[in-house]
Write an enzyme that holds these catalytic residues in place. Structure first.
Site, PDB file in Angstrom:
ATOM      1  N   LYS A  10      83.108 -33.227 -29.279  1.00 35.68           N
ATOM      2  CA  LYS A  10      82.062 -32.463 -28.604  1.00 35.68           C
ATOM      3  C   LYS A  10      81.167 -31.795 -29.641  1.00 35.68           C
ATOM      4  O   LYS A  10      81.642 -31.182 -30.590  1.00 35.68           O
ATOM      5  CB  LYS A  10      82.682 -31.395 -27.705  1.00 35.68           C
ATOM      6  CG  LYS A  10      81.659 -30.524 -27.003  1.00 35.68           C
ATOM      7  CD  LYS A  10      82.263 -29.629 -25.943  1.00 35.68           C
ATOM      8  CE  LYS A  10      82.988 -28.462 -26.536  1.00 35.68           C
ATOM      9  NZ  LYS A  10      83.236 -27.380 -25.549  1.00 35.68           N
ATOM     10  N   SER A  26      68.606 -44.122 -25.850  1.00 41.96           N
ATOM     11  CA  SER A  26      69.638 -43.524 -26.688  1.00 41.96           C
ATOM     12  C   SER A  26      69.357 -42.064 -27.013  1.00 41.96           C
ATOM     13  O   SER A  26      68.393 -41.475 -26.549  1.00 41.96           O
ATOM     14  CB  SER A  26      69.827 -44.302 -27.983  1.00 41.96           C
ATOM     15  OG  SER A  26      68.706 -44.124 -28.829  1.00 41.96           O
ATOM     16  N   TYR A  59      73.897 -43.672 -25.381  1.00 40.88           N
ATOM     17  CA  TYR A  59      74.665 -43.968 -26.592  1.00 40.88           C
ATOM     18  C   TYR A  59      74.023 -43.245 -27.764  1.00 40.88           C
ATOM     19  O   TYR A  59      72.843 -42.894 -27.742  1.00 40.88           O
ATOM     20  CB  TYR A  59      74.759 -45.474 -26.850  1.00 40.88           C
ATOM     21  CG  TYR A  59      73.428 -46.169 -27.033  1.00 40.88           C
ATOM     22  CD1 TYR A  59      72.886 -46.351 -28.305  1.00 40.88           C
ATOM     23  CD2 TYR A  59      72.716 -46.643 -25.946  1.00 40.88           C
ATOM     24  CE1 TYR A  59      71.661 -46.981 -28.478  1.00 40.88           C
ATOM     25  CE2 TYR A  59      71.493 -47.269 -26.102  1.00 40.88           C
ATOM     26  CZ  TYR A  59      70.976 -47.433 -27.377  1.00 40.88           C
ATOM     27  OH  TYR A  59      69.763 -48.055 -27.534  1.00 40.88           O
TER      28      TYR A  59
END
Length: 130
Positions: A10, A26, A59
């Site tokens: 995270k 992305s 992503y």
């Protein structure tokens, strides 16, 4: 074998530095932050916008190391605003018999998306400096 989906990494409260609608897609993330969190380029990430509550997946791609860049690109750019605070998470499939004691890598940043030292938080693995 049973697999559990657990938080792997995270990036906590990073600030959006760029919003690029006319990009293929992305989220570009400072390469140093990716390395500290253990997130690979092209790995699926989940983005949670602290300011507006939006939640979506895309992503990761690497931005210049040390740049502090967090650029949300393509269609996802419509879901954030410049300066928003984000939580960026990556998850992993872990065999159930290995899940107990599994700890995510958490990277805390300052106001300019530079990694900062943090006191150990119970239950979390604080990512060590690169």
């Amino acid at each position: 074998m049973i697999q559990l989906t657990l938080l792997k990494a995270k990036l906590h409260r990073v600030r959006v530095t760029a919003v690029e609608l006319d990009y293929e897609g992305s989220c570009a993330i400072d390469e140093e932050l990716l390395k500290r969190a253990g997130i690979l380029p092209f790995e699926q990430i989940h983005i949670y916008d602290v300011h507006n509550g939006e939640r979506f997946s895309t992503y990761a791609i690497a931005a210049a190391p040390g740049s502090g860049v967090i650029s949300v690109n393509g269609a996802a750019a419509r879901r954030v605003s410049l300066g928003d605070l984000l939580i960026i998470a990556a998850y992993a499939q872990v065999p159930a018999d290995e899940a107990e004691g599994f700890l995510p890598r958490v990277v805390y940043v300052d106001g300019e998306n530079r990694p900062r030292d943090a006191a150990a938080t119970p239950g979390l693995a604080i990512a060590a400096p690169a």
